[in-house]
Design a protein around this motif. Sequence first.
Motif, PDB file in Angstrom:
ATOM      1  N   UNK A 366      -2.758  -8.203  -9.025  1.00 44.92           N
ATOM      2  CA  UNK A 366      -1.925  -7.462  -8.074  1.00 44.92           C
ATOM      3  C   UNK A 366      -1.608  -6.062  -8.596  1.00 44.92           C
ATOM      4  N   UNK A 367      -1.219  -5.973  -9.860  1.00 42.43           N
ATOM      5  CA  UNK A 367      -0.889  -4.657 -10.431  1.00 42.43           C
ATOM      6  C   UNK A 367      -2.119  -3.756 -10.464  1.00 42.43           C
ATOM      7  N   UNK A 368      -3.254  -4.330 -10.830  1.00 43.11           N
ATOM      8  CA  UNK A 368      -4.487  -3.544 -10.863  1.00 43.11           C
ATOM      9  C   UNK A 368      -4.847  -3.017  -9.482  1.00 43.11           C
ATOM     10  N   UNK A 369      -4.695  -3.874  -8.474  1.00 47.75           N
ATOM     11  CA  UNK A 369      -5.073  -3.450  -7.117  1.00 47.75           C
ATOM     12  C   UNK A 369      -4.086  -2.445  -6.529  1.00 47.75           C
ATOM     13  N   UNK A 370      -2.840  -2.483  -6.981  1.00 50.91           N
ATOM     14  CA  UNK A 370      -1.884  -1.461  -6.528  1.00 50.91           C
ATOM     15  C   UNK A 370      -2.382  -0.080  -6.915  1.00 50.91           C
ATOM     16  N   UNK A 371      -2.925   0.035  -8.120  1.00 50.03           N
ATOM     17  CA  UNK A 371      -3.488   1.309  -8.545  1.00 50.03           C
ATOM     18  C   UNK A 371      -4.806   1.614  -7.874  1.00 50.03           C
ATOM     19  N   UNK A 372      -5.660   0.607  -7.786  1.00 46.23           N
ATOM     20  CA  UNK A 372      -6.989   0.813  -7.210  1.00 46.23           C
ATOM     21  C   UNK A 372      -6.930   1.243  -5.758  1.00 46.23           C
ATOM     22  N   UNK A 373      -6.009   0.631  -4.996  1.00 48.93           N
ATOM     23  CA  UNK A 373      -5.918   0.935  -3.562  1.00 48.93           C
ATOM     24  C   UNK A 373      -4.778   1.906  -3.245  1.00 48.93           C
ATOM     25  N   UNK A 374      -4.113   2.415  -4.290  1.00 53.99           N
ATOM     26  CA  UNK A 374      -3.061   3.429  -4.141  1.00 53.99           C
ATOM     27  C   UNK A 374      -1.932   2.938  -3.226  1.00 53.99           C
ATOM     28  N   UNK A 375      -1.343   1.810  -3.612  1.00 54.23           N
ATOM     29  CA  UNK A 375      -0.314   1.166  -2.801  1.00 54.23           C
ATOM     30  C   UNK A 375       1.019   1.096  -3.542  1.00 54.23           C
ATOM     31  N   UNK A 376       2.087   0.985  -2.803  1.00 56.52           N
ATOM     32  CA  UNK A 376       3.401   0.762  -3.398  1.00 56.52           C
ATOM     33  C   UNK A 376       3.450  -0.651  -3.969  1.00 56.52           C
ATOM     34  N   UNK A 377       4.192  -0.819  -5.064  1.00 57.35           N
ATOM     35  CA  UNK A 377       4.241  -2.102  -5.752  1.00 57.35           C
ATOM     36  C   UNK A 377       5.684  -2.517  -5.991  1.00 57.35           C
ATOM     37  N   UNK A 378       5.988  -3.782  -5.653  1.00 57.12           N
ATOM     38  CA  UNK A 378       7.292  -4.376  -5.948  1.00 57.12           C
ATOM     39  C   UNK A 378       7.109  -5.384  -7.077  1.00 57.12           C
TER      40      UNK A 378
END
Length: 453
Positions: A366-378
């Motif tokens: 999840x953390x990796x994909x937040x960066x990969x897809x440029x998304x907000x992360x909770x």
Amino acid sequence: MKMINKLLYFALAITFLSSCDQEADVPTPKSGEADFSVFVSLGDSYSAGYTDGALSRDGQESAFTTLMAANLSGLGNEGFSVPFLPAETSVGSSLEGKMELQVTQSGLAPVTTEGNPELLTDPSTWINDGAPYHNVGIPGARSYHLVAPQYGDYTLGAGNFNPFYARFATAPGVSTALSDALSLNPTFFSLWIGGNDVLGYALAGGEGESAGMGGDDITPAGVFGQSYDLMLSSLTGQGAKGVIATVPDIDRIPFFNTVLPGMLELTAEQAAALNAGYQQYNDAAVQYNLEKITFTEGANYFVVEDEDHPLGMRQIETDEKILLTARTNITAAGWGSQSPVPQEYVLDKAELTAISEATEAFNGVIRDRAGQFDLALVETNDLLGATAEGLMVNGISYNNAYITGGVFSLDGIHVTARGSAILANEFIDAVNEKYGSTIPHVVVNNQDGIIFP
């Protein structure tokens, strides 16, 4: 002169109050770099509004997704449809209703109500004709369920589909939760999934496989990653921005942390009687060089089943867990003292290690994909860590304690309406920070907590 002084005092007071009002003004809502016109939510029971052991209209109305969507209305959001149950109804995965606090013979305790099973068992009550809905939160859903068309196919029979989804799927057996969400052409999304990929195993006392695809198994990390990638690539491929969230550790959830290993309180007489009752066990333990089961006046460790133990039972260790659902029989049937707590209500060290490793693996994805897809992360553990220590919200303190803490509902897993508002604000903060928006907060204390009789 007195009149002049009074007028001057009044004028100064007005000036002071005006300046206070200006300082307290909520920033004008703005979208920043995001487009909130079409907001969809994909997820599990938290996104759906499951609370107090069941899905209900009240819970759906106070789901963190619904509360968040309401605060997007001033930012061009065109509406957020929810597959609402009829008012005053509820149904859980066991086909029973919501839990309520009631006065019982043993005192104030959660009691499961009768509920409305027909909402899941009678297709004539389903609302597929209103699909697709913006809230695609499905109680019980795992990551790979959101991309499986069979998940909504009620013709497959019990165990092969989820009626919580079948009741509002666009085309049961054909559409998926993901395709339903995509059909709305979302401009913004929330995705919080992965809890059930490990929670099923934990709720079953680790009775499933540590990495498998059965009902109580932990989802293999590779399967989770493939499903997660498919969802994010599909959603962002249409240009949508979004917010995603990690999976909380079970150490933050009262279902696994209310019945503590050393909570067996005994009088001297009770301890002596139990020691006599376990004498035959202890004789065998000495023969095989094993730890004896012993009790003293005061706090003691519960006795639990253990199929891997040579004698089939032992006293639980400090860093192991007993599920909340064992609590009633600990009192009523003497579990943990007169007889061992059944293994399906216990998480031992090996099972807790499997749960922890899976949670870390999912969160790594999840953390990796937040960066990969440029998304907000909770980071949900950060939030639940704050509530565990005690979170003050407008003069009211919240924590993770069962029933009294205000965050978690009577099932010990899902949150109250106030807990949902706290979650909604955490999602809002993550979105505002990532996209430069100013979505207003939900007023937490305007929501309901646990209702006391």
